[in-house]
Write a protein that holds these residues in place. Structure first.
Motif, short mmCIF file in Angstrom:
data_model
loop_
_atom_site.label_atom_id
_atom_site.label_comp_id
_atom_site.label_asym_id
_atom_site.label_seq_id
_atom_site.Cartn_x
_atom_site.Cartn_y
_atom_site.Cartn_z
N ALA A 16 45.60 -22.45 -22.96
CA ALA A 16 44.80 -21.31 -22.46
C ALA A 16 43.84 -20.79 -23.52
N TRP A 17 44.28 -20.72 -24.79
CA TRP A 17 43.43 -20.13 -25.83
C TRP A 17 42.10 -20.87 -25.95
N LEU A 18 42.14 -22.19 -25.67
CA LEU A 18 40.89 -22.95 -25.78
C LEU A 18 39.90 -22.54 -24.71
N TYR A 19 40.43 -22.05 -23.57
CA TYR A 19 39.52 -21.59 -22.51
C TYR A 19 38.80 -20.31 -22.92
N VAL A 20 39.34 -19.62 -23.95
CA VAL A 20 38.63 -18.48 -24.54
C VAL A 20 37.80 -18.97 -25.73
N HIS A 21 38.46 -19.73 -26.59
CA HIS A 21 37.87 -20.15 -27.86
C HIS A 21 36.55 -20.90 -27.66
N VAL A 22 36.56 -21.87 -26.77
CA VAL A 22 35.37 -22.73 -26.64
C VAL A 22 34.21 -22.00 -25.95
N PRO A 23 34.43 -21.42 -24.75
CA PRO A 23 33.27 -20.73 -24.14
C PRO A 23 32.76 -19.59 -25.00
N MET A 24 33.66 -18.86 -25.66
CA MET A 24 33.22 -17.74 -26.49
C MET A 24 32.44 -18.24 -27.71
N THR A 25 32.79 -19.45 -28.18
CA THR A 25 32.03 -20.02 -29.29
C THR A 25 30.57 -20.21 -28.88
N PHE A 26 30.38 -20.71 -27.67
CA PHE A 26 28.99 -20.94 -27.25
C PHE A 26 28.28 -19.64 -26.94
N ALA A 27 29.05 -18.68 -26.38
CA ALA A 27 28.47 -17.35 -26.19
C ALA A 27 28.08 -16.78 -27.55
N LEU A 28 28.94 -17.00 -28.56
CA LEU A 28 28.66 -16.50 -29.90
C LEU A 28 27.39 -17.13 -30.45
N ILE A 29 27.27 -18.46 -30.29
CA ILE A 29 26.08 -19.12 -30.85
C ILE A 29 24.82 -18.58 -30.18
N ALA A 30 24.92 -18.32 -28.87
CA ALA A 30 23.76 -17.76 -28.16
C ALA A 30 23.47 -16.34 -28.66
N ALA A 31 24.51 -15.52 -28.77
CA ALA A 31 24.31 -14.14 -29.23
C ALA A 31 23.81 -14.13 -30.67
N LEU A 32 24.32 -15.07 -31.47
CA LEU A 32 23.89 -15.18 -32.86
C LEU A 32 22.40 -15.53 -32.93
N SER A 33 21.98 -16.44 -32.05
CA SER A 33 20.56 -16.79 -32.01
C SER A 33 19.75 -15.55 -31.67
N ALA A 34 20.21 -14.80 -30.65
CA ALA A 34 19.49 -13.59 -30.26
C ALA A 34 19.45 -12.61 -31.43
N HIS A 35 20.57 -12.49 -32.14
CA HIS A 35 20.66 -11.60 -33.30
C HIS A 35 19.63 -11.98 -34.35
N ILE A 36 19.56 -13.27 -34.66
CA ILE A 36 18.66 -13.72 -35.72
C ILE A 36 17.20 -13.54 -35.27
N VAL A 37 16.92 -13.96 -34.03
CA VAL A 37 15.54 -13.82 -33.54
C VAL A 37 15.15 -12.35 -33.53
N SER A 38 16.06 -11.48 -33.06
CA SER A 38 15.72 -10.06 -32.95
C SER A 38 15.39 -9.47 -34.32
N VAL A 39 16.16 -9.89 -35.34
CA VAL A 39 15.92 -9.35 -36.68
C VAL A 39 14.51 -9.69 -37.15
#
Lengths: 636, 311
Positions: free
Chosen positions: B284-307
């Motif tokens: 079950a943890w992987l069903y959180v870990h993996v999708p959240m990783t990609f959500a993180l990478i997307a949010a991280l991109s938004a974070h960097i671009v926004s800065v």
């Protein structure tokens, strides 16, 4: 009647096995019971579920024995007529029974077939996926894409769209976005300060161009009037900062490479640091330039300064050197030293007046209730407050007024008419002289008793004539005594001379005497801010240490940076640094902004509201029109 | 992952030597297995701990502006390192499909993944300068924390659950495989089906419901809690017992056999479901870990671009 029953079973290979039996009976029972004509080993079927009987030649009747229904041609029923020619399909639990006429015998034939597995577990189970969460949760790949897309849309695409919509509003002072939620506010790293609160929604007000760090033109859109300049020449300011070396140089180079040039307003005026007032300037912002300033700006008049505790130049108080012809004091800056003097035109003996043992102290003891400062405590002498009163803001002191501070002891009374005392007019020497002369002119010496008609007298006229002649001479010369009185009042031992510097060379109107104009210094330190209110818990003498020993009114009793009572007795650098020679009991960390401010005026340095003490500060204002208001009042 | 066969490496510690038999063999099971958490003597945990300590000291003692820590030199450095580390950590998903031995073995990689992932808590949080708010920057931090915490949960699950999983599979007759569990249930169902034939329609329907219920039924909640309210087998057993109470005892009562079979099926189902629950938690943890990783990478991109966008 006979029925044919064909039971079909499946081999594991999928091949069909058909067992044919003929039932000779009028009624054919369908049920789970083994005695049934059509035996269905199926738990969903009643032991005796339904019976089939012949209705007429080609028609059969099927009816439920209990109340349990069954399926006839796909529909649920409890009884039905079946046409042999047309055939029918019956469903009982997991079994399907097909009715047809057997070709060879012409008998009604029931073909029985199990169509559902005995149990759900007997169905095909994919061991590979059954034990996983695959069927219970959306796939990892799918949700990864979904979440990533959601993030990119909500926090990248929508904010950029917001920016593009409102970008034309940039550099317009009063242009505001409509109220509501704007996507790019999700990029805000923190609330704006109180002053910029109304710009919370208007990112474009400062972020004019994408990928270009905020420039001064955005600030100047609104601040064209009130933007201050520490020094007018921006290039000189940058020169004062000098070229950063080492790591700082590397940082500057990186900042330049990323299009963040130095010297912009926002370098100091940082934003998005949370709602509330802007924080006080940190020492580093000052010392970046002022530490070693002379090495970079050789022509500067400003002394190098860094940490207050260790590297601050000696104070340079503004001193009164005299009074100009127009009545304004002449001021001069001098480096503070222990024996510094100014020229106030006054005589005053601080030590004598503050003594606890002399006649002054005794007089205070004899006159309870008159010296307010001492009434609360032991009445053992005068206190500072008996003469020195703070101004309305509390930062500094009002000039000492003769009428309030001195006159209760240093009376200017010179005559008594009945029960009324006549006093000389303070501050107006011409009137003093005139009053004295008038006093002697308008009165006569007391008439001798021997000249009264009814008095006993020495026989003969000689004595009376002599007395009368003496008295006539006295009356004749009485006004001349006024000159003596004028001379006495302006000379040593006279009431003017006690406090004022008196010289000869005045006009006839002042009896030939001249009084030096008096100037009291209201503020010694004009480049820095000192607030007595913030120090009200300290004893006056802890800073003005010489007050108890000085008997010279010209001695500067304001402390300097060092020495006994100096500021460094308590104040240390922003980081707590102090000189080895300083003995500090309760150190007060003091950054530059405690006393100085970038935007220099005569007021207190700006402080965040939560750091201010008491009500809004009002800078010193002389209360009387007679003095010289050097500092216009500034409400802060 | 914990069971990936690894080339012989030095054992982490030498177990106490048991009494040797004359043959030279011992009864003690010697294992050369070294888990990925302590791979190469805990090289990665030591490295991560040292780096975390160093970074915290740097954060405390390096003079930096009190606000906007993220835009100080240390802040930018930590942010860059953190972002690159996140990308590298994500690469485990690709890397794990190639099992190789050696210096950069998958085990080494996994060990580094776990401990550098934990280190990311320090890097990311220090980068934030503890300035949190309702914005994309804190969102990226929060997603990062979700990923890391789910990862820590996963490591904990891998470290503890396999033992429980094995224990559940062993009984007096030895181990039972997943396939055998299904086979056992099928066999019980067939026997139940046969044994229930003589029953009246009411009892037969009860047994029938048990047979019709999919042993793998249930939502993710049932799967992870191991609680299946309304389980047909248990209901059938209970209801049949209740009905039997009022009937006279007779010899060869078919209900006796059905009852015994239902009891066995219940036990088998319970074991299957315990197995499913443990396996569920392992996955079950992987069903959180993996999708959240990609959500993180997307949010991280938004974070960097926004800065840089609002620079």
């Amino acid at each position: 009647m006979s029925f044919v029953v064909r039971q079909i079973a499946l081999k594991s290979s999928g091949e069909e096995i058909v067992r044919r039996s003929v039932v000779d009976s009028d009624v054919l029972v369908i049920g789970r019971d083994a005695s049934s004509g059509i035996h269905l080993p199926d738990l969903a079927v009643d032991p005796r579920h339904a019976r089939i009987s012949a209705l007429e030649a080609d028609r059969l009747l099927i009816e439920s024995i209990g109340e349990q229904p069954f399926i006839v041609n796909g529909r649920s029923a409890t009884s039905a007529k079946l046409d042999l020619a047309a055939g029918a399909e019956l469903g009982f639990g997991g079994h399907r029974i097909t009715l047809a006429r057997e070709a060879e015998s012409g008998l009604p034939t029931f073909t029985v077939r199990r169509v559902e597995a005995v149990s759900e577990s007997a169905e095909a189970i994919d061991i590979g996926s059954a034990y996983t969460l695959q069927k219970l949760l959306p796939g990892k790949r799918l949700s990864a894409w979904a979440f990533a897309a959601l993030m990119l849309i909500a926090f990248l695409a929508v904010p950029i769209w917001s920016w593009a919509t409102y970008a034309p509003l940039a550099l317009q002072k009063d242009a505001r976005r409509p109220a509501g939620i704007h996507g790019d506010t999700a990029w805000s790293s923190g609330k704006l300060s109180l002053a910029h609160k109304n710009l919370d929604n208007d990112c474009q007000a400062c972020h004019v161009q994408p990928f270009v760090a905020v420039r001064d033109n955005a600030c100047m859109t609104c601040h064209e009037d009130d933007a201050h300049q520490h020094i007018a020449d921006g290039a000189r300011l940058m020169k004062a900062r000098g070229e950063p070396a080492g790591f700082a140089g590397f940082q500057r180079a990186v900042a330049n490479a990323f299009n963040r040039p130095a010297g912009r307003c926002v370098e100091c005026h940082t934003e998005h640091e949370g709602a509330g007032a802007m924080p006080a300037t940190r020492q580093q912002f000052c010392t970046d330039c002022h530490d070693g300033l002379k090495t970079r700006l050789s022509d500067t008049k400003i002394a190098d300064a860094a940490d207050f505790g260790t590297a601050h130049p000696q104070f340079r108080p503004m001193l009164v050197s005299g009074v100009a012809a127009d009545g304004k004091p002449v001021l001069q800056r001098a480096v503070w030293n222990n024996g510094l003097k100014e020229n106030t035109g006054l005589k005053f003996t601080h030590a004598q007046h503050l003594s606890k043992t002399n006649g002054i102290a005794q007089m205070v003891r004899r006159r309870p209730g008159e010296f307010a400062a001492n009434d609360a405590g032991p009445r053992d002498g005068l206190g500072c407050k008996d003469c020195h009163q703070t101004d309305s803001g509390g930062a500094r002191f009002k000039p000492v007024e003769m009428e309030q501070a001195c006159q209760s002891c240093h009376s200017l009374t010179f005559d008594q008419i009945g029960g009324t005392f006549r006093t000389l007019r303070h501050g107006q020497p011409e009137q003093v002289v005139a009053d004295l002369r008038a006093a002697y002119r308008g009165s006569v010496p007391p008439r001798p008793a021997s000249l009264s008609g009814m008095a006993r007298r020495i026989p003969g006229a000689a004595a009376q004539q002599s007395t009368a002649a003496d008295y006539a001479r006295a009356v004749r010369f009485y006004p001349v005594k006024a000159d003596q009185a004028v001379a006495a009042v302006f000379s040593k031992g006279g009431m003017c001379y006690d406090c004022h510097a008196v010289t000869r060379g005045g006009s006839a109107a002042t009896g030939g005497f001249s009084l030096q104009p008096v100037a009291q210094n209201g503020r010694y330190y004009n480049k820095g801010w000192f607030d007595h209110k913030d120090h009200r818990k300290s004893d006056c003498a802890s800073c003005h240490v010489k007050a108890a020993t000085s008997n010279d009114a010209d001695a500067v009793l304001v402390p300097g940076i060092d020495g006994a009572g100096g500021c460094r007795s308590c104040h240390v650098g922003e980081g707590g640094a102090k000189l080895a020679s300083a003995h500090v009991k309760e150190p007060v960390a003091s950054g530059c902004a405690m006393c100085h401010e970038y935007h220099m005026d005569n007021g207190a340095p700006w402080k965040p509201a939560d750091k201010r003490k008491g009500p809004g500060l009002l800078t010193a204002v002389w209360d009387t029109g007679r003095s010289w208001p050097r500092h216009p009042p500034t409400a802060r | 992952m914990a069971t990936i066969p690894a080339p012989a490496a030095k054992p982490a510690s030498t177990p106490p030597v048991p009494a040797r038999r004359r043959t030279g063999a011992t009864r003690e099971r010697q294992t050369t297995h070294e888990g990925f958490l302590v791979h190469r003597g805990g090289k990665w945990i030591k490295l991560s701990a040292a780096l975390a300590t160093a970074l915290i000291l740097l954060y405390i003692f390096v003079p930096l502006p009190p606000h906007h820590f993220g835009s100080s030199w240390l802040g930018y450095t930590l942010g860059t390192v953190g972002a690159l580390l996140i990308l590298w950590l994500t690469m485990l998903g690709m890397r794990k499909r190639a099992i190789t031995p050696g210096r950069w073995s998958l085990k080494a990689w996994t060990s580094a993944h776990v401990w550098l992932g934990v280190l990311l808590i320090v890097i990311g949080t220090l980068h934030s300068g503890f300035a949190f708010g309702w914005n994309v920057h804190t969102l990226a931090w929060a997603l990062m924390m979700i990923v890391i915490v789910s990862g820590i949960f996963g490591v904990t699950a891998y470290a503890t659950l396999p033992r429980a999983l094995s224990a559940n599979r062993y009984d007096a007759e030895g181990a039972i495989t997943e396939k055998q569990m299904v086979e056992a249930l099928r066999s019980l169902d067939r026997q139940l089906h046969d044994a229930a034939q003589p029953l009246d329609s009411e009892c037969a329907a009860l047994v029938g419901r048990s047979l019709e219920q999919d042993p793998f039924t249930g939502s993710i909640i049932n799967r992870l809690t191991g609680k299946y309210p309304g389980d047909a087998t248990r209901e059938a057993a209970g209801e049949l017992r209740r009905l039997r109470v009022h009937r006279p005892r007779i010899a060869d009562d078919p209900l006796d056999k059905v009852d015994a079979l239902l009891t066995r099926k219940e036990a088998m189902l319970a074991r299957l479901r315990r197995h499913l629950r443990l396996k569920g938690w392992l996955q079950a943890w992987l069903y959180v870990h993996v999708p959240m990783t990609f959500a993180l990478i997307a949010a991280l991109s938004a974070h960097i671009v926004s800065v840089f966008f609002y620079w």
